[in-house]
Every structure is written in structure tokens, then in C-alpha cells.
Design a protein around this motif. Structure first.
Motif, PDB file in Angstrom:
ATOM      1  N   ILE A  78      85.264  46.978  79.774  1.00 45.95           N
ATOM      2  CA  ILE A  78      85.007  47.759  80.980  1.00 45.95           C
ATOM      3  C   ILE A  78      83.534  47.598  81.292  1.00 45.95           C
ATOM      4  CG2 ILE A  78      85.156  50.004  82.098  1.00 45.95           C
ATOM      5  CD1 ILE A  78      87.218  50.821  80.044  1.00 45.95           C
ATOM      6  N   THR A  79      83.234  47.050  82.442  1.00 44.08           N
ATOM      7  CA  THR A  79      81.856  46.712  82.783  1.00 44.08           C
ATOM      8  C   THR A  79      81.048  47.953  83.160  1.00 44.08           C
ATOM      9  OG1 THR A  79      82.395  46.361  85.114  1.00 44.08           O
ATOM     10  CG2 THR A  79      82.615  44.460  83.626  1.00 44.08           C
ATOM     11  N   THR A  80      79.734  47.776  83.166  1.00 45.15           N
ATOM     12  CA  THR A  80      78.826  48.856  83.550  1.00 45.15           C
ATOM     13  C   THR A  80      79.140  49.347  84.957  1.00 45.15           C
ATOM     14  OG1 THR A  80      77.109  47.884  82.161  1.00 45.15           O
ATOM     15  CG2 THR A  80      76.409  49.478  83.814  1.00 45.15           C
ATOM     16  N   LYS A  81      79.390  48.415  85.857  1.00 40.48           N
ATOM     17  CA  LYS A  81      79.699  48.773  87.249  1.00 40.48           C
ATOM     18  C   LYS A  81      80.955  49.624  87.340  1.00 40.48           C
ATOM     19  CE  LYS A  81      80.937  46.632  91.674  1.00 40.48           C
ATOM     20  NZ  LYS A  81      81.186  45.338  92.373  1.00 40.48           N
ATOM     21  N   MET A  82      81.994  49.252  86.594  1.00 46.21           N
ATOM     22  CA  MET A  82      83.243  49.997  86.639  1.00 46.21           C
ATOM     23  C   MET A  82      83.088  51.373  86.007  1.00 46.21           C
ATOM     24  SD  MET A  82      86.285  50.386  87.600  1.00 46.21           S
ATOM     25  CE  MET A  82      86.663  48.764  88.261  1.00 46.21           C
ATOM     26  N   LEU A  83      82.328  51.462  84.917  1.00 42.10           N
ATOM     27  CA  LEU A  83      82.093  52.764  84.290  1.00 42.10           C
ATOM     28  C   LEU A  83      81.361  53.706  85.242  1.00 42.10           C
ATOM     29  CD1 LEU A  83      81.086  51.673  80.674  1.00 42.10           C
ATOM     30  CD2 LEU A  83      83.146  52.913  81.334  1.00 42.10           C
ATOM     31  N   ALA A  84      80.357  53.162  85.961  1.00 40.23           N
ATOM     32  CA  ALA A  84      79.623  53.982  86.930  1.00 40.23           C
ATOM     33  C   ALA A  84      80.559  54.460  88.041  1.00 40.23           C
ATOM     34  CB  ALA A  84      78.464  53.188  87.516  1.00 40.23           C
ATOM     35  N   GLN A 142      90.675  56.698  81.596  1.00 41.37           N
ATOM     36  CA  GLN A 142      89.417  56.115  82.068  1.00 41.37           C
ATOM     37  C   GLN A 142      88.237  57.088  81.960  1.00 41.37           C
ATOM     38  OE1 GLN A 142      90.056  54.977  86.161  1.00 41.37           O
ATOM     39  NE2 GLN A 142      89.753  57.051  86.931  1.00 41.37           N
ATOM     40  N   GLU A 143      88.501  58.391  82.111  1.00 38.80           N
ATOM     41  CA  GLU A 143      87.408  59.363  81.982  1.00 38.80           C
ATOM     42  C   GLU A 143      86.916  59.431  80.548  1.00 38.80           C
ATOM     43  OE1 GLU A 143      86.319  63.957  83.261  1.00 38.80           O
ATOM     44  OE2 GLU A 143      88.393  63.270  83.314  1.00 38.80           O
ATOM     45  N   GLU A 144      87.844  59.410  79.579  1.00 37.95           N
ATOM     46  CA  GLU A 144      87.443  59.396  78.174  1.00 37.95           C
ATOM     47  C   GLU A 144      86.685  58.114  77.847  1.00 37.95           C
ATOM     48  OE1 GLU A 144      90.599  60.199  75.432  1.00 37.95           O
ATOM     49  OE2 GLU A 144      91.556  61.619  76.793  1.00 37.95           O
ATOM     50  N   ALA A 145      87.103  57.008  78.443  1.00 33.71           N
ATOM     51  CA  ALA A 145      86.407  55.741  78.219  1.00 33.71           C
ATOM     52  C   ALA A 145      84.963  55.808  78.716  1.00 33.71           C
ATOM     53  CB  ALA A 145      87.157  54.607  78.911  1.00 33.71           C
ATOM     54  N   ALA A 146      84.767  56.396  79.872  1.00 30.48           N
ATOM     55  CA  ALA A 146      83.415  56.521  80.417  1.00 30.48           C
ATOM     56  C   ALA A 146      82.538  57.383  79.521  1.00 30.48           C
ATOM     57  CB  ALA A 146      83.466  57.092  81.829  1.00 30.48           C
ATOM     58  N   LEU A 147      83.131  58.428  78.938  1.00 34.58           N
ATOM     59  CA  LEU A 147      82.359  59.314  78.059  1.00 34.58           C
ATOM     60  C   LEU A 147      82.001  58.634  76.741  1.00 34.58           C
ATOM     61  CD1 LEU A 147      84.322  62.673  78.512  1.00 34.58           C
ATOM     62  CD2 LEU A 147      82.172  61.998  79.570  1.00 34.58           C
ATOM     63  N   ALA A 148      82.776  57.612  76.357  1.00 32.24           N
ATOM     64  CA  ALA A 148      82.549  56.971  75.059  1.00 32.24           C
ATOM     65  C   ALA A 148      81.185  56.295  74.962  1.00 32.24           C
ATOM     66  CB  ALA A 148      83.655  55.948  74.782  1.00 32.24           C
ATOM     67  N   VAL A 180      75.960  39.342  82.051  1.00 29.35           N
ATOM     68  CA  VAL A 180      76.621  39.873  80.860  1.00 29.35           C
ATOM     69  C   VAL A 180      75.745  40.962  80.270  1.00 29.35           C
ATOM     70  CG1 VAL A 180      77.510  39.337  78.563  1.00 29.35           C
ATOM     71  CG2 VAL A 180      77.740  37.661  80.409  1.00 29.35           C
ATOM     72  N   ASP A 181      76.318  42.154  80.115  1.00 32.02           N
ATOM     73  CA  ASP A 181      75.547  43.280  79.594  1.00 32.02           C
ATOM     74  C   ASP A 181      75.634  43.382  78.081  1.00 32.02           C
ATOM     75  OD1 ASP A 181      75.844  46.513  78.854  1.00 32.02           O
ATOM     76  OD2 ASP A 181      74.162  46.041  80.189  1.00 32.02           O
ATOM     77  N   THR A 182      76.784  43.040  77.521  1.00 34.25           N
ATOM     78  CA  THR A 182      77.012  43.175  76.083  1.00 34.25           C
ATOM     79  C   THR A 182      77.804  41.987  75.571  1.00 34.25           C
ATOM     80  OG1 THR A 182      77.098  45.590  76.335  1.00 34.25           O
ATOM     81  CG2 THR A 182      77.934  44.682  74.277  1.00 34.25           C
ATOM     82  N   VAL A 183      77.403  41.478  74.400  1.00 27.20           N
ATOM     83  CA  VAL A 183      78.138  40.409  73.720  1.00 27.20           C
ATOM     84  C   VAL A 183      78.828  41.030  72.513  1.00 27.20           C
ATOM     85  CG1 VAL A 183      77.996  38.197  72.530  1.00 27.20           C
ATOM     86  CG2 VAL A 183      76.460  38.691  74.457  1.00 27.20           C
ATOM     87  N   MET A 213      89.935  47.569  83.063  1.00 26.05           N
ATOM     88  CA  MET A 213      89.128  46.616  82.300  1.00 26.05           C
ATOM     89  C   MET A 213      89.108  45.242  82.956  1.00 26.05           C
ATOM     90  SD  MET A 213      91.504  45.534  79.056  1.00 26.05           S
ATOM     91  CE  MET A 213      92.997  44.537  79.279  1.00 26.05           C
ATOM     92  N   GLN A 214      88.093  44.479  82.613  1.00 21.66           N
ATOM     93  CA  GLN A 214      87.986  43.074  83.009  1.00 21.66           C
ATOM     94  C   GLN A 214      88.323  42.233  81.783  1.00 21.66           C
ATOM     95  OE1 GLN A 214      84.435  41.688  85.236  1.00 21.66           O
ATOM     96  NE2 GLN A 214      84.109  40.304  83.512  1.00 21.66           N
ATOM     97  N   ARG A 215      89.244  41.304  81.934  1.00 24.37           N
ATOM     98  CA  ARG A 215      89.706  40.538  80.770  1.00 24.37           C
ATOM     99  C   ARG A 215      88.677  39.503  80.304  1.00 24.37           C
ATOM    100  NH1 ARG A 215      94.940  41.538  79.622  1.00 24.37           N
ATOM    101  NH2 ARG A 215      95.144  39.667  78.355  1.00 24.37           N
ATOM    102  N   ARG A 216      87.813  39.085  81.212  1.00 25.95           N
ATOM    103  CA  ARG A 216      86.823  38.080  80.829  1.00 25.95           C
ATOM    104  C   ARG A 216      85.629  38.737  80.165  1.00 25.95           C
ATOM    105  NH1 ARG A 216      86.884  33.809  85.931  1.00 25.95           N
ATOM    106  NH2 ARG A 216      89.131  33.458  85.913  1.00 25.95           N
ATOM    107  N   HIS A 217      85.215  38.192  79.041  1.00 26.29           N
ATOM    108  CA  HIS A 217      84.112  38.745  78.275  1.00 26.29           C
ATOM    109  C   HIS A 217      83.563  37.651  77.363  1.00 26.29           C
ATOM    110  CE1 HIS A 217      87.863  39.323  75.985  1.00 26.29           C
ATOM    111  NE2 HIS A 217      87.122  38.998  74.921  1.00 26.29           N
ATOM    112  N   VAL A 218      82.466  37.934  76.694  1.00 30.23           N
ATOM    113  CA  VAL A 218      81.873  36.995  75.745  1.00 30.23           C
ATOM    114  C   VAL A 218      82.036  37.579  74.352  1.00 30.23           C
ATOM    115  CG1 VAL A 218      79.788  35.809  75.006  1.00 30.23           C
ATOM    116  CG2 VAL A 218      80.204  36.180  77.438  1.00 30.23           C
ATOM    117  N   ALA A 219      82.769  36.879  73.508  1.00 33.01           N
ATOM    118  CA  ALA A 219      82.994  37.316  72.129  1.00 33.01           C
ATOM    119  C   ALA A 219      82.794  36.131  71.206  1.00 33.01           C
ATOM    120  CB  ALA A 219      84.401  37.889  71.974  1.00 33.01           C
ATOM    121  N   LEU A 220      82.007  36.303  70.155  1.00 33.11           N
ATOM    122  CA  LEU A 220      81.648  35.209  69.240  1.00 33.11           C
ATOM    123  C   LEU A 220      81.848  35.648  67.798  1.00 33.11           C
ATOM    124  CD1 LEU A 220      78.312  34.245  71.035  1.00 33.11           C
ATOM    125  CD2 LEU A 220      80.485  33.015  71.214  1.00 33.11           C
TER     126      LEU A 220
END
Length: 464
Positions: A253-259, A225-231, A178-181, A148-155
Motif C-alpha cells: 500500500i503506497t504512501t499516496k494511497m495511505l494518505a 484499510q483504516e487499520e492498515a493506515a494506522l499500522a 519507490v518509498d520502501t524496499v 494495494m498495488q501489486r508492483r513492488h521491489v523485494a530482494l
């Protein structure tokens, strides 16, 4: 200067590569760094690794210093631990340290994870300022927390769309696209998510609680990580929030890392289906090739031996009609191909998160059965036609009975193999066994045995 490395499995590789090693050594002695980089610019890491191993230690160290940082890190990951320890002097580790510090956080994490464990241990203590690297090492290997990447946007849900736009603008320099907020409650637990484009479709004062979707995937940091990708399958969200044991948001987990995870897992499954361990590499040593491949070959040998014993038990039938032996490879090949096709589809479906509960399983059984019957009937009809046509040119004893026996054999083995290939991976998955690891050798072995047995039973019934 156009120097190319010849793979070791090709003829005359040693002589050609000796000349390349000599030319590179001379360029290093002449301190012609530009020429060295130009020569190696398009070499794959494994070829550079082989070059390093062939060079004297002093020249190998100098070459590693000449190579671009990104190339050095990839080559280091391919080297054997003993040689890597000798070649990675303090200067090399320092260059890697500076490289990682200059990278964007996500790229730095990717590079750091690709490095061997011993090099990570040397770099780790001096990278405490980079929180992502240290945090990722606290989690299990190949877990959601590690990748995972610790930096994200959460509001908060009461923030407005206009405030969300401002937050995204501030975060863009730190995170990039940013793909998801994520929307969080007062305890930092994710309660919703939305795509940034949704902000363009609402008035600026719209609260995020009106924009967010409450249906979104969440994984814990301990999730594989495989289960995470399937989620993320079947959802509009491709970035995945990661929570700790208390359900608090700790990263994404970013789109790039999931791919990347999906690609890595697919490559591993392909190796397993082929009866090769997932850590096999083209540069493996002979002992490692034996460890990775011999167990699966021996398992296949057991099945082939059983098939041979079955053939031997029908010795009298073969003496009466030797032509039957000519069609044994045809039947076994059809059984193997049909089973492999069906099993690959099932393993792929499981890898993508599909399952077939209840009536869906019955529907799939009916579909596979019908498809197998049609394939077997068509293949059997073609083989029967070839036998009957061939009997007009060559002398064949009782061609009609032979055509009937072989065509019925193809119909039966193709049907059985397809059904077994479709449902063995599902059964293994239910038992908690990796279907990709066990399916290949199981399908091949079982189809050989069943194919031969069915063939001779059909021959005994219709030909004699």
C-alpha cells in the motif's frame, strides 16, 4: 462565454440554470467542443452532474463524449444508477477503457475504484491484461488487498547495496518513485525493510541484511484499510507490505494511497460526529436526506424531551424565580461544547491509533479532570461577575445566590461533560462500536439531560 451553475439551494436557481442549459445545448448542437470544455473546465463534478440530468438524453450523451476522460469518470461516479445506465453507452465505456489502459498502474487503479460498480462490471472483463484491477476486485471492499498495488521491489537478504540500486533503477520505469524496499526470504515472506536512501550510506558490497530493519509494519490482505493506515503510525516506513494468508508478500500500500485512506476516514468520522451517515453527499435527494439524518435527529429528540420533562418537574421553582429560565441555555450550551470538544479529541486519537492502557489512562483521567475543573471555574467566575455587575443596572432578586448557583452549575456540568466526552469514545471502542458514529448523538443527549438536572439541583441548593 462565462456560464456558471447556480446551486439548487440558492434563490432563483431554476431560472438562471435554465439559461445555462439552453446555452450548453446550443454549443452542443453547433458541435463547438472547445467552447463546451472551456465553459465546464472549472465546474465541480456535482454541478456537471446536475447539468447532465437537466439536458435531454441525447444531448447528455454527447456532452459526456465531449468532456475530458478524467472529468467523465468523476461525473459518472456522482450520477444515480438509473440515469447512469441510460447515459453510458458503449462508446463511453470504450473511452473509459482506453483511458485506464493508458494510465500508470496506480492511477488506473484509483480511477477504476472511483467508478460505480455497474460501470466496473462492464469494464472488468475487457481489462484482464491489467492484473492489478482484476486482483483488487477479488478482495473485500475497503480491505488492504483491494487498495494495494501489486508492483513492488523485494530482494533477498544476501543481495548487495549495488544490486539493490540496479533493481531500483529498473523498477523506476514500472513503478515510479519507490518509498520502501522489502527484503524477503526464500518463501517470499518479508523479513525486513529499508528506505532507498540507506543505500547511499553504505559501501556498494554491503549485504541488505546489514541495512534492513527487522521492525516494520505488515498487514494481511484481509485487514481493513483504516487499520492498515494506522499500522504505519510511529514508524519511519510509510509504504506498507501486504501478505496473504500464508504470510507471503503479495503487494504494497503506497504512501499516496495511505494518505487517501486517512483523508477519507477523517471525512467519514466528521460526518458521523455530526449525526450524518458516512455516505451523505451535497447532491442527496430528499428521501436520502431523510434516511441519512432523521434517525439521528429522532435520537436527539428523545434526549431533548427528557430534558424538557426535567425542566417541567421544577415548575414550582421556576414560578418562584422566573430568572432561572434565562440561564438554562447557558448551562446546556456549556455542557454541550465541553463534551463535544473532549469527544472530538478522543475520537481523533483513536483514529490515529492511540490508546491509553493502565497508568496512562489514569494520567489522562487526571489531566482531563484538572482541565475541566479549571475551564468550569473560569467560565463560572465570568458568569458570576456578569450577574453581579448586571444587578447594579437591572433589578435581580438575590444576585449573590443566583451567581453562586449558576457558577457552580457551570463548574459541575463542564467537568462532567468533559469527562464523559473523553471516555465514552474509549468505552464504545472497547465494545467494538464505532465511536465516531455513536459519540455525537450520545454526548449531546446525555449532556442536555445532565446539564438541566445539575442546574436545577444547584438552584435548589444555593438559590432557594
Amino acid at each position: 462565454m462565462d456560464l456558471k451553475w447556480v446551486p439548487e439551494d440558492e434563490g432563483a436557481a431554476d431560472g438562471a440554470n435554465d439559461a445555462v442549459v439552453g446555452a450548453i445545448r446550443q454549443l452542443i448542437r453547433d458541435k463547438n467542443k472547445k467552447a463546451v470544455r472551456k465553459v465546464l473546465a472549472h465546474w465541480p463534478p456535482e454541478n456537471i452532474m446536475e447539468l447532465l440530468v437537466r439536458l435531454p438524453l441525447k444531448a447528455a450523451r454527447k456532452l459526456l463524449e465531449i468532456l475530458p476522460d478524467q472529468t467523465s469518470s468523476r461525473v459518472l461516479s456522482e450520477l444515480r444508477p438509473q440515469y447512469r445506465a441510460a447515459i453510458t453507452r458503449d462508446e463511453t465505456v470504450e473511452r473509459l477503457r482506453e483511458l485506464i489502459r493508458r494510465m500508470p498502474p496506480e492511477n488506473a487503479l484509483d480511477t477504476f475504484r472511483d467508478l460505480p460498480d455497474d460501470v466496473q462490471d462492464r469494464l472488468g472483463p475487457d481489462l484482464k491484461s491489467f492484473e492489478g484491477i482484476q486482483a483488487s476486485r477479488a478482495f473485500e471492499k475497503e480491505s488492504a488487498g483491494e487498495i494495494m498495488q501489486r508492483r513492488h521491489v523485494a530482494l533477498a537478504p544476501d543481495r548487495s547495496a549495488a544490486e539493490a540500486v540496479e533493481a531500483l533503477q529498473r523498477a523506476s520505469d514500472m513503478i515510479g518513485s519507490v518509498d520502501t524496499v522489502f527484503v524477503i526470504d526464500a518463501d517470499n515472506r518479508p523479513i525486513g525493510a529499508f528506505k532507498p536512501r540507506a543505500l547511499l550510506l553504505v559501501p556498494p558490497d554491503t549485504p541488505l541484511s546489514k541495512i534492513m530493519s527487522r521492525e516494520f509494519p505488515i498487514v494481511s490482505s484481509a485487514t481493513d484499510q483504516e487499520e492498515a493506515a494506522l499500522a504505519t503510525a510511529g514508524t519511519e516506513f510509510k509504504s506498507l507490505p501486504v501478505v496473504d494468508n500464508d504470510g507471503r508478500l503479495v503487494g504494497q500500500i503506497t504512501t499516496k494511497m495511505l494518505a487517501r485512506v486517512v483523508a477519507e476516514e477523517a471525512a467519514e468520522d466528521m460526518l458521523k460526529l455530526g449525526g450524518v451517515n458516512e455516505d451523505a453527499r451535497p447532491t442527496d435527494s430528499v428521501p436520502k436526506i431523510l434516511r441519512n439524518r432523521l434517525p439521528w435527529l429522532l435520537a436527539g429528540l428523545v434526549g431533548a424531551t427528557i430534558a424538557a420533562l426535567i425542566i417541567g418537574s421544577f415548575e414550582e421553582e421556576l414560578e418562584k424565580a422566573a430568572i432561572l429560565a434565562a440561564f438554562i441555555p447557558v448551562v446546556m450550551s456549556m455542557a454541550g461544547n465541553a463534551g463535544l470538544q473532549a469527544s472530538v479529541v478522543s475520537v481523533q486519537a483513536l483514529a490515529m491509533g492511540s490508546n491509553w492502557p493502565g497508568d496512562r489512562l489514569i494520567y489522562r483521567f487526571g489531566r482531563e479532570l484538572l482541565g475541566a475543573l479549571l475551564n468550569g471555574a473560569i467560565a463560572g467566575s465570568i458568569l458570576a461577575s456578569l450577574i453581579l455587575g448586571g444587578s447594579l443596572v437591572f433589578e435581580v432578586a438575590d444576585p449573590v445566590r443566583l451567581a453562586l448557583a449558576t457558577s457552580m452549575s457551570l463548574l459541575t456540568v463542564t467537568t462532567i461533560a468533559a469527562i464523559v466526552g473523553s471516555f465514552v469514545p474509549l468505552a464504545l471502542n472497547r465494545l467494538g462500536i464505532d465511536p465516531a458514529a455513536a459519540t455525537g448523538v450520545f454526548i449531546t443527549t446525555s449532556n442536555d439531560v445532565v446539564g438541566v438536572l445539575v442546574y436545577f439541583l444547584m438552584a435548589s441548593t444555593f438559590y432557594f
